[in-house]
Design a protein around this motif. Structure first.
Motif, mmCIF file in Angstrom:
data_model
loop_
_atom_site.group_PDB
_atom_site.id
_atom_site.type_symbol
_atom_site.label_atom_id
_atom_site.label_comp_id
_atom_site.label_asym_id
_atom_site.label_seq_id
_atom_site.Cartn_x
_atom_site.Cartn_y
_atom_site.Cartn_z
ATOM 1 N N UNK A 1 -8.251 -2.705 -7.158
ATOM 2 C CA UNK A 1 -7.987 -1.518 -6.336
ATOM 3 C C UNK A 1 -6.704 -1.222 -5.992
ATOM 4 N N UNK A 2 -5.735 -2.010 -6.244
ATOM 5 C CA UNK A 2 -4.516 -2.195 -5.790
ATOM 6 C C UNK A 2 -3.833 -1.220 -7.136
ATOM 7 N N UNK A 3 -4.071 -1.884 -8.316
ATOM 8 C CA UNK A 3 -3.557 -1.341 -9.556
ATOM 9 C C UNK A 3 -4.314 0.271 -9.707
ATOM 10 N N UNK A 4 -5.512 0.601 -9.299
ATOM 11 C CA UNK A 4 -6.217 1.878 -9.759
ATOM 12 C C UNK A 4 -5.463 2.717 -8.576
ATOM 13 N N UNK A 5 -5.135 2.418 -7.784
ATOM 14 C CA UNK A 5 -4.667 3.075 -6.543
ATOM 15 C C UNK A 5 -3.120 3.687 -7.046
ATOM 16 N N UNK A 6 -2.431 2.764 -7.701
ATOM 17 C CA UNK A 6 -1.142 3.036 -8.170
ATOM 18 C C UNK A 6 -1.193 4.120 -9.261
ATOM 19 N N UNK A 7 -2.298 4.079 -9.954
ATOM 20 C CA UNK A 7 -2.486 5.160 -10.781
ATOM 21 C C UNK A 7 -2.788 6.408 -10.358
#
Lengths: 345, 345
Positions: free
Chosen positions: B89-95
């Motif tokens: 979730x953290x990674x996808x939110x950065x994108x």
């Protein structure tokens, strides 16, 4: 001695006709006495081939004249309707009239499928007759049902495929209490497309089969199930990918062995042992694919079938008849269907 | 120098986390200067791993704290909703917030697929984002689109898959005018299930792709097409059977070589050359599978991904960004759709 089984062999179909079908039939006759063969095709062609086998037991062999040939490229429905004197139509009609128990052909798959349904006809209660080839697995074989013409089949058809496949694997191939699985895109019960989701609970509730749940395609070659249930589009993809991937990988292995002098010497030493192992993974060793649920037996062998495959297909027919598979299928399909209706009411 | 590409790597996902993802990221950074990496996961775990690589260019590497881990067995939708501080979730939110261009994960396929759609979001005009792995063929690779969550896709979805797949193969993989084919149960145009029959004429009429017709599964490994279009259920069967059949056949070959003394000696000589050839047929050499048609890039690597696969996936992301694939997809999808509507009117 066992009951004699009468098999019509299509001598005109497949890439190796007439040589291999005739050879396979002769070898089957010489190996087992409970078999009687009809060779369907052009009389003079067959007579000429038979001259090669002077010790062939002619008293159990009969030539049945069929002057026409259905080509692989012909539209099947039209071909069956028009070419009344083709080896496929003549052979299937003999099964229909119960002059023969089974028909074996390496010819047009489409024509054999259509002809089987139209000419021989379905057993009572069978909705769609599936084509069910045996595919090699790590240590044995599995029945892939359906690879035939029933694309976009319904859930009730798939349940019948599971039942018929179980009977076949148990009584023809000899696997006790065969494990039945449905092809799925995941192992969990909630996975699947609409058809699988509808079929899964029906299979789970189905009496008399050993349903083990979903199988991912990855686990098919590993031999996790004996009867692999799917609709024909998916079955076709599995069967064809088996063939294509097998031959590509084996050619890669051969190529890899020829890379340098060291590996070339190694290849010479490895070859005989390797050949033996890979033979077990060759689909053609496992006879032909039966079209299940018909009033007689129809077996489709590969277009490139060799005499060995034809011979095995004939033995398969004998087993099928002697084990009374059709009687078993008809009894089971109709018994179960009645029960299911009862439960719903 | 090329534009710098910012990639978030999920350090907590997959069988080999955190060791292989960290190693792959470090190797990517050391090999190319146009890459910046965010490592998402538990801070102290990542710090400890990084100690192994004293020469790692830390100025282009940043640790992003994510305390939770989504397990493969968790239901994806729920996991994405509840575990806000997971690496996925953290990674996808950065994108999503455009703090990064791409996200690479070896974690739960379901969570990555769902998260990609829900968090990053679809590009304008894209109906369903497909998961498109590269699969090995005899002399190269082909893009299999879709292997994702879109089972029972519609014809219009498949047309978009063909378009997006063509752009990817041309500009990321570098195959000029890639040949597009639809998976079918026969080569003839009249073959197919309802979906394929509906899709075939649409693909034939589609401008800007090099549609070559149907492909039988047998011809996929032989490399007859570059973009293989199918709905996700069939795609999953193809992908999984590739894996399963490959490993079964290779274990058969190994077993065959160990049959007797002669073959064992041969095996020793053949081994190095064979290993090299079979490596080319190993899916993991070809990086990860992109989820096409999102506003950013999401790449799913195998659960068992090694550092090499992670590194290749990061390079893939760089190529994707630098070639402006998303811009190309958005332009093409919307252009063509308008044209198609026009024609119908």
């Amino acid at each position: 001695m066992s009951e004699t089984v009468r098999v019509v062999v299509d001598v005109m179909g497949g890439d190796n006709a007439p040589i291999e079908p005739v050879k396979g039939a002769v070898e089957a006759l010489m190996e087992r006495e409970d078999i009687q063969v009809f060779l369907a095709g052009q009389k003079e062609v067959i007579e000429r081939e038979l001259e090669k086998y002077p010790s062939c037991p002619r008293e159990r062999l009969e030539i049945v004249s069929a002057t026409e040939v259905i080509e692989t490229a012909e539209p099947p429905v039209m071909a069956i309707r028009k070419k009344k004197d083709s080896s496929i139509v003549v052979g299937l009609n003999m099964v229909k009239r119960q002059e023969a128990d089974a028909f074996v052909s390496s010819g047009s798959t489409g024509a054999v499928l259509v002809g089987g349904q139209v000419l021989v006809g379905r057993s009572k209660g069978v909705q769609r007759p599936p084509l069910a080839p045996l595919i090699p697995t790590k240590d044995g074989v599995a029945l892939l049902v359906d690879c035939g013409a029933n694309v976009d089949a319904r859930a009730s058809h798939l349940v019948q495929f599971a039942k018929m496949g179980s009977i076949y694997m148990e009584h023809v191939v000899g696997i006790k209490n065969p494990r039945v699985a449905i092809v799925n895109n995941g192992a969990e019960e909630e996975k699947g497309n609409a058809l699988v989701k509808e079929t899964f609970p029906l299979l789970k509730a189905c009496k008399g089969i050993n349903f083990i749940g979903s199988i991912e395609a990855r686990d098919i070659p590993a031999g996790y199930a004996d009867v692999i249930v799917c609709e024909a589009f998916v079955g076709n993809v599995i069967l064809k990918l088996y063939e294509g991937l097998g031959s590509t990988l084996i050619s890669k292995v051969k190529h890899g062995m020829m890379t340098n002098l060291r590996s070339k010497i190694g290849a010479l030493l490895v070859k005989p042992a390797l050949k033996e192992t890979l033979k077990a993974f060759d689909a053609s060793e496992h006879g032909g694919a039966p079209l299940l649920g018909l009033k007689g037996l129809v077996v489709k062998t590969h277009g490139s079938a060799s005499a060995v495959e034809i011979k095995h297909a004939i033995f398969q027919c004998a087993q099928f008849k002697q084990q009374k598979i059709n009687e078993k299928i008809e009894k089971y399909i109709n018994e179960q269907d009645t029960e299911e209706v009862d439960r719903k009411e």
